[in-house]
Design an enzyme around this catalytic site. Structure first.
Site, PDB file in Angstrom:
ATOM      1  N   ARG A  52       0.819  -1.216   0.000  1.00 44.07           N
ATOM      2  CA  ARG A  52       0.000   0.000   0.000  1.00 44.07           C
ATOM      3  C   ARG A  52       0.850   1.262   0.000  1.00 44.07           C
ATOM      4  O   ARG A  52       0.454   2.283  -0.564  1.00 44.07           O
ATOM      5  CB  ARG A  52      -0.927   0.002   1.220  1.00 44.07           C
ATOM      6  CG  ARG A  52      -2.058  -0.972   1.045  1.00 44.07           C
ATOM      7  CD  ARG A  52      -2.938  -1.003   2.255  1.00 44.07           C
ATOM      8  NE  ARG A  52      -4.199  -1.637   1.923  1.00 44.07           N
ATOM      9  CZ  ARG A  52      -5.093  -2.041   2.815  1.00 44.07           C
ATOM     10  NH1 ARG A  52      -4.858  -1.875   4.094  1.00 44.07           N
ATOM     11  NH2 ARG A  52      -6.214  -2.598   2.426  1.00 44.07           N
ATOM     12  N   LYS A 219     -18.409 -15.643   3.630  1.00 41.41           N
ATOM     13  CA  LYS A 219     -19.854 -15.437   3.761  1.00 41.41           C
ATOM     14  C   LYS A 219     -20.527 -14.920   2.502  1.00 41.41           C
ATOM     15  O   LYS A 219     -20.050 -13.994   1.879  1.00 41.41           O
ATOM     16  CB  LYS A 219     -20.106 -14.417   4.863  1.00 41.41           C
ATOM     17  CG  LYS A 219     -19.769 -14.923   6.241  1.00 41.41           C
ATOM     18  CD  LYS A 219     -20.266 -13.901   7.196  1.00 41.41           C
ATOM     19  CE  LYS A 219     -19.939 -14.174   8.617  1.00 41.41           C
ATOM     20  NZ  LYS A 219     -20.109 -12.923   9.377  1.00 41.41           N
ATOM     21  N   GLY A 373      -8.723  -8.736   0.561  1.00 40.32           N
ATOM     22  CA  GLY A 373      -7.520  -8.919   1.368  1.00 40.32           C
ATOM     23  C   GLY A 373      -7.012 -10.348   1.357  1.00 40.32           C
ATOM     24  O   GLY A 373      -5.818 -10.594   1.160  1.00 40.32           O
ATOM     25  N   GLY A 396     -12.686  -3.988   0.545  1.00 43.07           N
ATOM     26  CA  GLY A 396     -14.054  -3.546   0.809  1.00 43.07           C
ATOM     27  C   GLY A 396     -14.525  -2.489  -0.180  1.00 43.07           C
ATOM     28  O   GLY A 396     -15.654  -2.549  -0.680  1.00 43.07           O
TER      29      GLY A 396
HETATM   30  P1  ADP Z   1     -11.407 -11.654   0.784  1.00 38.22           P
HETATM   31  O1  ADP Z   1     -10.660 -11.031   1.938  1.00 38.22           O
HETATM   32  O2  ADP Z   1     -10.487 -12.101  -0.316  1.00 38.22           O
HETATM   33  O3  ADP Z   1     -12.531 -10.790   0.301  1.00 38.22           O
HETATM   34  P2  ADP Z   1     -13.103 -13.167   2.572  1.00 38.22           P
HETATM   35  O4  ADP Z   1     -12.654 -12.309   3.697  1.00 38.22           O
HETATM   36  O5  ADP Z   1     -14.507 -13.047   2.133  1.00 38.22           O
HETATM   37  O6  ADP Z   1     -12.103 -13.002   1.340  1.00 38.22           O
HETATM   38  O7  ADP Z   1     -12.937 -14.689   2.965  1.00 38.22           O
HETATM   39  C1  ADP Z   1     -11.706 -15.245   3.298  1.00 38.22           C
HETATM   40  C2  ADP Z   1     -11.839 -16.320   4.325  1.00 38.22           C
HETATM   41  O8  ADP Z   1     -12.776 -17.294   3.913  1.00 38.22           O
HETATM   42  C3  ADP Z   1     -10.552 -17.045   4.561  1.00 38.22           C
HETATM   43  O9  ADP Z   1     -10.099 -16.772   5.869  1.00 38.22           O
HETATM   44  C4  ADP Z   1     -10.896 -18.509   4.369  1.00 38.22           C
HETATM   45  O10 ADP Z   1     -10.314 -19.354   5.334  1.00 38.22           O
HETATM   46  C5  ADP Z   1     -12.402 -18.506   4.511  1.00 38.22           C
HETATM   47  N1  ADP Z   1     -13.031 -19.660   3.837  1.00 38.22           N
HETATM   48  C6  ADP Z   1     -12.901 -20.017   2.556  1.00 38.22           C
HETATM   49  N2  ADP Z   1     -13.556 -21.152   2.309  1.00 38.22           N
HETATM   50  C7  ADP Z   1     -14.121 -21.538   3.474  1.00 38.22           C
HETATM   51  C8  ADP Z   1     -14.917 -22.665   3.870  1.00 38.22           C
HETATM   52  N3  ADP Z   1     -15.255 -23.602   3.003  1.00 38.22           N
HETATM   53  N4  ADP Z   1     -15.313 -22.708   5.154  1.00 38.22           N
HETATM   54  C9  ADP Z   1     -14.958 -21.755   6.030  1.00 38.22           C
HETATM   55  N5  ADP Z   1     -14.204 -20.690   5.724  1.00 38.22           N
HETATM   56  C10 ADP Z   1     -13.782 -20.577   4.449  1.00 38.22           C
HETATM   57 MG    MG Z   2     -11.127 -10.910   4.041  1.00 39.23          MG
END
Ligand code: ADP
Ligand code: MG
Length: 416
Positions: A52, A219, A373, A396
């Protein structure tokens, strides 16, 4: 392409320019607890990922080269507002300041005084010469920042002649330094912010097809708006990660002990229908790696999507899904990826995320845009970050933009 006025259009020579950057960087190293306070207490803490900071260099260099007096503002983490920095040295921007000095090759003074109640900050700014760079201490030490208090925004604005927002990562927040301050000063978009917005807006408007999006992460509720919007614009939507199980449930299959959001099963059903109507190919994993518990040393199996055992949880997509997703990614001209396919932090459940990362990296015909992230962390873990077209510095904010939501940090710059 971006409707905001660019910093390159501003006459900055000899002017005091307040620049909101996103130096919310990860730190490591011992924070001493000697109780001395200020930067002394953060001696030893180092920036572990300076992405960053590097990303903000073009704007800072542009301003320095054009003789501006640069006053940087950022937040770091979530300190308790109202508590002075000396009481919360782990949230000091001092390590970020030192990292910037090294990258920039010039002194960057950290102004630790309270800008509302002490003269020291104003005096230091008055003493600046053209081309100097200073940094205010963590702006979230002030309660007025997150409250977007107009009085605080006015105090901040009174330090400068012009305002530049280059903090794309906080553009979805209506805080004093990201939005409120623009009421009181001529406001411009920094080069990073403009590039982020331009990349995402262009992708959503006229991406070469096939346009494929890969969504994952934990989620579905976090990203529902993103799914809804992407169905309108992409040819193929691949869904993995924890969010896939809400769709598995929507299709009427058992999910065992996998992550599911019951309130989102019905909306997920609507999304499946919407995809069919819009001629968007929405693909879910065809198999999963299931585990008996959420642990690195759990007992695991590979099962078909319709056959998740009642006492097991899906923690990654399976090998057939990896192949299916990789084949789709290989055909794409435009790729947008957000969210890991599994719990990639644990070795037994990283294969799905790795397969997607490798496939995205291998497609050098396509424009590939990665946001989020954890997705970016995964890409780095696999050493593939150089092989994609664009990595967003704002998870975000990027998701909000894709969703079509207004970003206060952009609106404040006078979006037309
Ligand atoms: P990003 O930061 O890339 O937007 P998120 O924060 O939405 O992604 O999600 C990342 C998290 O989702 C990771 O910590 C990962 O461990 C979790 N994750 C991925 N697949 C699963 C799963 N099947 N069950 C529980 N957690 C999961
Ligand atoms: Mg995340």
């Amino acid at each position: 392409m971006t409707p905001q006025k660019s910093v390159t259009e501003a006459d900055v020579g000899g002017k005091r320019v307040l620049v909101r950057v996103d130096f919310n960087v990860p730190l490591s190293g011992a924070h001493s607890t000697d109780g001395v306070g200020g930067s002394d207490s953060t001696r030893g803490a180092v920036v572990t990922d300076d992405t960053r900071i590097r990303a903000a260099l073009p704007t800072i260099r542009h301003l320095v080269e054009h003789g501006a007096r640069v006053i940087l503002v950022s937040h770091l983490g979530r300190p308790i507002a109202g508590e002075r920095g000396a009481a919360q040295p782990e949230f000091s921007l001092s390590p970020a300041c030192r990292a910037l000095e090294a990258l920039l090759g010039r002194e960057v003074k950290l102004l630790e005084g309270n800008l509302e109640h002490e003269a020291s900050v104003r005096e230091a700014i008055e003493a600046m010469s053209d081309g100097d760079v200073v940094m205010l201490e963590n702006i979230r030490f002030y309660p007025g920042e997150k409250n977007n208090d107009p009085e605080f925004a006015r105090a901040l604005a009174s330090l400068a002649d012009l305002y530049v927002n280059d903090a794309f990562g906080t553009a979805h927040r209506a805080h004093a330094s990201t939005a409120g301050v623009a009421e009181f000063l001529p406001a411009y978009a920094g080069l990073l912010l403009a590039r982020e917005v331009d990349t995402l807006v262009t992708m959503l408007r006229d991406a070469p097809t096939p346009f494929i999006a890969i969504l994952g992460g934990s989620k579905v509720s976090d990203k529902f708006g993103v799914i809804e919007r992407l169905i309108d614009v992409v040819d193929t939507l691949l869904i993995g990660g924890g969010m896939a199980f809400t769709f598995v449930a929507a299709k009427g299959y058992d999910v065992g002990t996998s992550l599911v959001e019951p309130d989102w099963v019905e909306p997920a059903t609507r999304m499946l229908e919407k995809a069919a109507q819009k001629d968007c190919e929405l693909l879910l994993p065809v198999d999963y790696v299931v585990a008996d518990r959420f642990a690195e040393d759990a007992a695991t199996r590979i099962v078909a999507a319709e056959e998740i055992p009642v006492d097991m949880m899906g923690l990654d997509i399976g090998p057939a899904s990896c192949e299916l997703f990789a084949a789709k990614i290989a055909e794409a001209q435009t790729i947008f990826w957000n969210g890991p396919m599994g719990v990639f932090e644990m070795a037994p459940f990283e294969a799905g995320t790795k397969a997607v990362a490798v496939a995205v990296a291998a497609n050098d015909e396509a424009t590939s845009v990665i946001g989020g992230g954890d997705s970016v962390a995964a890409l780095k873990k696999f050493g593939l970050e150089e092989q994609v077209t664009f990595i967003s510095t704002g998870g975000g904010a990027a998701m909000k933009l894709v969703e079509g939501a207004a970003l206060p940090g952009l609106s404040a710059l006078g979006e037309v």
